[in-house]
Design an enzyme around this catalytic site. Structure first.
Site, PDB file in Angstrom:
ATOM      1  N   GLU A 156     -88.989  27.767  37.131  1.00 22.07           N
ATOM      2  CA  GLU A 156     -90.376  27.656  37.177  1.00 22.07           C
ATOM      3  C   GLU A 156     -90.945  29.115  36.651  1.00 22.07           C
ATOM      4  O   GLU A 156     -92.179  29.081  36.460  1.00 22.07           O
ATOM      5  CB  GLU A 156     -90.837  27.983  38.726  1.00 22.07           C
ATOM      6  CG  GLU A 156     -90.757  26.515  39.351  1.00 22.07           C
ATOM      7  CD  GLU A 156     -91.742  25.382  38.878  1.00 22.07           C
ATOM      8  OE1 GLU A 156     -93.078  25.691  38.998  1.00 22.07           O
ATOM      9  OE2 GLU A 156     -91.299  24.450  38.418  1.00 22.07           O
TER      10      GLU A 156
ATOM     11  N   SER B  81     -85.422  31.313  39.009  1.00 25.43           N
ATOM     12  CA  SER B  81     -85.814  29.987  38.878  1.00 25.43           C
ATOM     13  C   SER B  81     -86.477  29.546  37.520  1.00 25.43           C
ATOM     14  O   SER B  81     -87.377  30.300  36.642  1.00 25.43           O
ATOM     15  CB  SER B  81     -87.052  29.736  39.753  1.00 25.43           C
ATOM     16  OG  SER B  81     -87.485  28.336  39.706  1.00 25.43           O
TER      17      SER B  81
ATOM     18  N   TYR C   2     -95.620  30.603  43.280  1.00 23.00           N
ATOM     19  CA  TYR C   2     -94.156  30.553  43.740  1.00 23.00           C
ATOM     20  C   TYR C   2     -93.706  30.956  42.407  1.00 23.00           C
ATOM     21  O   TYR C   2     -92.721  32.119  42.190  1.00 23.00           O
ATOM     22  CB  TYR C   2     -93.665  29.157  43.864  1.00 23.00           C
ATOM     23  CG  TYR C   2     -92.104  29.133  43.689  1.00 23.00           C
ATOM     24  CD1 TYR C   2     -91.192  29.538  44.763  1.00 23.00           C
ATOM     25  CD2 TYR C   2     -91.488  28.548  42.633  1.00 23.00           C
ATOM     26  CE1 TYR C   2     -89.756  29.422  44.650  1.00 23.00           C
ATOM     27  CE2 TYR C   2     -90.001  28.613  42.526  1.00 23.00           C
ATOM     28  CZ  TYR C   2     -89.468  28.876  43.539  1.00 23.00           C
ATOM     29  OH  TYR C   2     -87.754  28.959  43.573  1.00 23.00           O
TER      30      TYR C   2
HETATM   31  P1  NAP Z   1     -84.405  26.031  50.569  1.00 23.71           P
HETATM   32  O1  NAP Z   1     -83.590  24.659  50.840  1.00 23.71           O
HETATM   33  O2  NAP Z   1     -85.914  25.918  50.704  1.00 23.71           O
HETATM   34  O3  NAP Z   1     -83.931  27.124  51.279  1.00 23.71           O
HETATM   35  C1  NAP Z   1     -84.378  28.390  51.546  1.00 23.71           C
HETATM   36  C2  NAP Z   1     -83.700  29.262  52.586  1.00 23.71           C
HETATM   37  O4  NAP Z   1     -84.392  30.587  52.639  1.00 23.71           O
HETATM   38  C3  NAP Z   1     -83.535  28.733  53.983  1.00 23.71           C
HETATM   39  O5  NAP Z   1     -82.404  29.066  54.578  1.00 23.71           O
HETATM   40  C4  NAP Z   1     -84.896  29.479  54.605  1.00 23.71           C
HETATM   41  O6  NAP Z   1     -84.704  29.587  56.029  1.00 23.71           O
HETATM   42  C5  NAP Z   1     -84.555  30.864  54.056  1.00 23.71           C
HETATM   43  N1  NAP Z   1     -85.807  31.496  54.152  1.00 23.71           N
HETATM   44  C6  NAP Z   1     -87.200  31.554  53.889  1.00 23.71           C
HETATM   45  N2  NAP Z   1     -87.906  32.370  54.085  1.00 23.71           N
HETATM   46  C7  NAP Z   1     -87.087  33.571  54.614  1.00 23.71           C
HETATM   47  C8  NAP Z   1     -87.295  34.843  55.247  1.00 23.71           C
HETATM   48  N3  NAP Z   1     -88.448  35.267  55.128  1.00 23.71           N
HETATM   49  N4  NAP Z   1     -85.966  35.256  55.760  1.00 23.71           N
HETATM   50  C9  NAP Z   1     -85.014  34.895  55.569  1.00 23.71           C
HETATM   51  N5  NAP Z   1     -84.829  33.669  55.259  1.00 23.71           N
HETATM   52  C10 NAP Z   1     -85.686  33.001  54.727  1.00 23.71           C
HETATM   53  O7  NAP Z   1     -84.101  26.452  48.878  1.00 23.71           O
HETATM   54  P2  NAP Z   1     -82.823  26.058  47.966  1.00 23.71           P
HETATM   55  O8  NAP Z   1     -83.089  24.613  47.382  1.00 23.71           O
HETATM   56  O9  NAP Z   1     -81.476  26.031  48.874  1.00 23.71           O
HETATM   57  O10 NAP Z   1     -82.846  27.114  47.155  1.00 23.71           O
HETATM   58  C11 NAP Z   1     -82.376  28.557  47.128  1.00 23.71           C
HETATM   59  C12 NAP Z   1     -82.979  29.629  46.354  1.00 23.71           C
HETATM   60  O11 NAP Z   1     -82.851  29.217  44.879  1.00 23.71           O
HETATM   61  C13 NAP Z   1     -84.395  29.839  46.666  1.00 23.71           C
HETATM   62  O12 NAP Z   1     -84.533  31.235  46.684  1.00 23.71           O
HETATM   63  C14 NAP Z   1     -85.207  28.926  45.668  1.00 23.71           C
HETATM   64  O13 NAP Z   1     -86.332  29.570  45.653  1.00 23.71           O
HETATM   65  C15 NAP Z   1     -84.184  29.438  44.422  1.00 23.71           C
HETATM   66  N6  NAP Z   1     -84.183  28.171  43.453  1.00 23.71           N
HETATM   67  C16 NAP Z   1     -84.057  27.111  43.734  1.00 23.71           C
HETATM   68  C17 NAP Z   1     -83.864  25.908  42.912  1.00 23.71           C
HETATM   69  C18 NAP Z   1     -83.629  24.570  43.256  1.00 23.71           C
HETATM   70  O14 NAP Z   1     -83.838  23.662  42.552  1.00 23.71           O
HETATM   71  N7  NAP Z   1     -83.265  24.261  44.412  1.00 23.71           N
HETATM   72  C19 NAP Z   1     -84.064  26.303  41.584  1.00 23.71           C
HETATM   73  C20 NAP Z   1     -84.235  27.746  41.181  1.00 23.71           C
HETATM   74  C21 NAP Z   1     -84.286  28.440  42.060  1.00 23.71           C
HETATM   75  P3  NAP Z   1     -85.105  28.527  57.164  1.00 23.71           P
HETATM   76  O15 NAP Z   1     -83.881  27.562  57.395  1.00 23.71           O
HETATM   77  O16 NAP Z   1     -85.128  29.245  58.337  1.00 23.71           O
HETATM   78  O17 NAP Z   1     -86.348  28.031  56.714  1.00 23.71           O
HETATM   79  O1  F7E Z   2     -91.362  18.777  42.096  1.00 24.95           O
HETATM   80  C1  F7E Z   2     -93.631  16.179  40.508  1.00 24.95           C
HETATM   81  C2  F7E Z   2     -94.360  17.712  40.706  1.00 24.95           C
HETATM   82  O2  F7E Z   2     -91.385  19.724  44.392  1.00 24.95           O
HETATM   83  C3  F7E Z   2     -90.870  18.226  40.911  1.00 24.95           C
HETATM   84  C4  F7E Z   2     -88.020  24.249  43.698  1.00 24.95           C
HETATM   85  O3  F7E Z   2     -86.512  23.965  44.369  1.00 24.95           O
HETATM   86  O4  F7E Z   2     -87.287  23.534  41.313  1.00 24.95           O
HETATM   87  C5  F7E Z   2     -88.143  23.152  42.646  1.00 24.95           C
HETATM   88  O5  F7E Z   2     -89.480  23.026  42.215  1.00 24.95           O
HETATM   89  C6  F7E Z   2     -91.868  17.779  39.999  1.00 24.95           C
HETATM   90  C7  F7E Z   2     -93.389  18.377  39.824  1.00 24.95           C
HETATM   91  O6  F7E Z   2     -89.903  20.762  42.300  1.00 24.95           O
HETATM   92  C8  F7E Z   2     -94.519  14.451  43.267  1.00 24.95           C
HETATM   93  O7  F7E Z   2     -95.676  17.829  40.143  1.00 24.95           O
HETATM   94  C9  F7E Z   2     -94.718  14.354  41.452  1.00 24.95           C
HETATM   95  O8  F7E Z   2     -93.753  18.247  38.479  1.00 24.95           O
HETATM   96  O9  F7E Z   2     -89.543  18.496  43.408  1.00 24.95           O
HETATM   97  P1  F7E Z   2     -90.391  19.410  43.126  1.00 24.95           P
HETATM   98  P2  F7E Z   2     -90.314  21.678  41.440  1.00 24.95           P
HETATM   99  O10 F7E Z   2     -91.819  22.040  41.858  1.00 24.95           O
HETATM  100  O11 F7E Z   2     -89.930  21.683  40.214  1.00 24.95           O
HETATM  101  C10 F7E Z   2     -87.502  24.940  40.871  1.00 24.95           C
HETATM  102  C11 F7E Z   2     -86.706  24.888  39.901  1.00 24.95           C
HETATM  103  C12 F7E Z   2     -87.870  25.934  42.138  1.00 24.95           C
HETATM  104  O12 F7E Z   2     -87.364  26.853  41.749  1.00 24.95           O
HETATM  105  C13 F7E Z   2     -88.475  25.192  43.366  1.00 24.95           C
HETATM  106  O13 F7E Z   2     -88.062  26.271  44.527  1.00 24.95           O
HETATM  107  O14 F7E Z   2     -92.254  16.329  40.430  1.00 24.95           O
HETATM  108  N1  F7E Z   2     -93.978  15.436  41.647  1.00 24.95           N
HETATM  109  N2  F7E Z   2     -95.058  13.474  42.607  1.00 24.95           N
HETATM  110  C14 F7E Z   2     -93.956  15.557  42.904  1.00 24.95           C
HETATM  111  N3  F7E Z   2     -93.459  16.740  43.615  1.00 24.95           N
HETATM  112  C15 F7E Z   2     -93.351  16.569  44.889  1.00 24.95           C
HETATM  113  N4  F7E Z   2     -92.833  17.637  45.435  1.00 24.95           N
HETATM  114  N5  F7E Z   2     -93.920  15.429  45.608  1.00 24.95           N
HETATM  115  C16 F7E Z   2     -94.571  14.781  44.930  1.00 24.95           C
HETATM  116  O15 F7E Z   2     -94.934  13.523  45.554  1.00 24.95           O
END
Ligand code: NAP
Ligand code: F7E
Length: 325
Positions: A125, A123, A147
């Protein structure tokens, strides 16, 4: 027909990846943890086409058993505790799943079949308090949340197993990717859902935290193609996946509310509970390596993405109010 195992198949990216691999002719096995209420909403339309394996990243033997039973050629490790604010409330659980879960998957690969190709969902992050702009594969990490710290461990253990055991292990450093299937607590979906609800007079305001935070937001459907391409390349590596453009939360609100003819300033209120103990202020990725080596590029732009999400939420809320599924 190659077999792919996807952990986190019930999540946002897992559902798009399962669709992509099924279209490409894979036998798709999705790993799913047992829950008391169903979590398969995002893959309900795929349940006839894919197989479901039970397993949990906390349980080593369940991972080994899944690999032995389904004998995948490729593993996409998408499962994680992925919501950044929860990682301050539950840092130990986040580390168990998001950090140590990666080692458990890699140990399962080593024990069952070291020739499996492995993708780790790393990520942006990890860049946190950024050391350079834009961020590339060689930018040093400075994570700002439990995280981010857990993902940094997951990234380096993947690199380490590649170097120690010669595994075909890739780390995709993906910047934020969004879609109508995004969880409701993430900011893009929170805003798209609020704009649609306010337009339909279901609610009047939405509370947000830091409006000046800036992210490089892309479409999840585009990003899963990059995951697949990494595992088709002739050698394993690490890749930044991003659009190369960044926008603030404020700009995102303007587009979402503007799309339904509203002024966000009339409806967005400040919620101090949404402000994070340590913020990642500005992320923007340079995906030149993915473009040049894998031939990957994003298709959906930012405005189109946010408008697609608002349209999907308008439809969802109208359907729900008619009591349809
Ligand atoms: P998400 O919607 O939160 O999905 C997370 C998945 O992980 C769900 O299927 C959840 O299952 C499963 N899970 C959580 N804990 C588990 C455990 N202990 N054992 C087995 N399964 C488990 O996340 P996403 O947005 O699809 O992201 C997919 C991956 O990419 C994650 O690793 C995230 O950290 C990473 N990532 C996301 C982003 C982004 O912007 N979306 C960017 C960079 C990296 P349940 O349905 O049972 O909760
Ligand atoms: O926040 C700001 C908050 O929760 C984005 C995950 O998929 O992407 C995701 O992480 C920004 C932050 O995503 C609210 O402070 C303002 O700066 O949508 P977010 P994230 O934290 O960037 C990365 C790449 C991952 O890997 C993670 O798994 O938005 N913000 N107001 C807010 N954020 C939330 N959630 N809610 C608010 O009300």
């Amino acid at each position: 027909m190659p077999t792919a195992l996807i952990t986190g198949v019930t999540g946002q990216a897992g559902s798009y990846l399962a669709e992509l691999l099924h279209r490409k002719g894979y036998r798709v096995v999705g790993m799913h943890r047992r829950t008391s209420t169903p979590t398969t909403g995002r893959i309900a339309h795929l349940l006839e086409q894919i197989e479901i394996a039970q397993g949990d990243l906390h349980d080593q033997l369940s991972l080994i058993d899944a690999l032995k039973q389904y004998q995948p050629d490729e593993i996409y490790n998408l499962a994680a505790q992925s919501f950044v604010p929860t990682s301050w409330n539950q840092p130990v659980l986040t580390a168990e799943a998001t950090a140590l879960g990666v080692t458990r998957m890699l140990e399962a690969v080593r024990a069952v079949d070291p020739s499996v190709r492995f993708y780790q969902a790393s990520s942006s992050e990890m860049f946190g308090k950024v050391r350079e702009v834009p961020q590339t594969e060689s930018t040093p990490f400075h994570p700002r949340s439990p995280y981010g710290v857990a993902k940094t461990y997951g990234h380096f253990i993947t690199v380490n197993y590649r170097e120690s055991y010669d595994l075909f292990a890739c780390s995709g450093i993906l910047f934020n990717h969004e879609s109508p299937r995004r969880g409701l607590e993430f900011v893009t979906r929170k805003v798209s859902h609020a704009a649609a609800s306010i337009k339909l007079e279901v609610q009047d305001t939405v509370g947000l935290g830091n409006l000046e935070a800036s992210r490089d937001w892309g479409f999840a459907g585009d990003y899963v193609e990059a995951m697949w391409l990494m595992l088709q390349h002739d050698s394993p590596g690490d890749y930044v996946v991003a659009t190369g453009t960044a926008h603030t939360v404020r700009e995102m609100c303007e587009i979402a509310f503007g799309h339904v003819g509203l002024d966000f300033e009339d409806h967005v209120v400040s919620d101090p509970n949404m402000v994070r103990p340590a913020e990642v202020e500005h992320l923007i990725g340079d995906a030149s390596k993915a473009r040049n080596v894998l031939g990957w590029q994003p298709r959906v732009g930012f405005k189109e993405l946010i408008e697609m999400m608002v349209d999907a939420d308008l439809e969802l809320i109208e359907r729900t109010s008619r009591n349809e599924t």
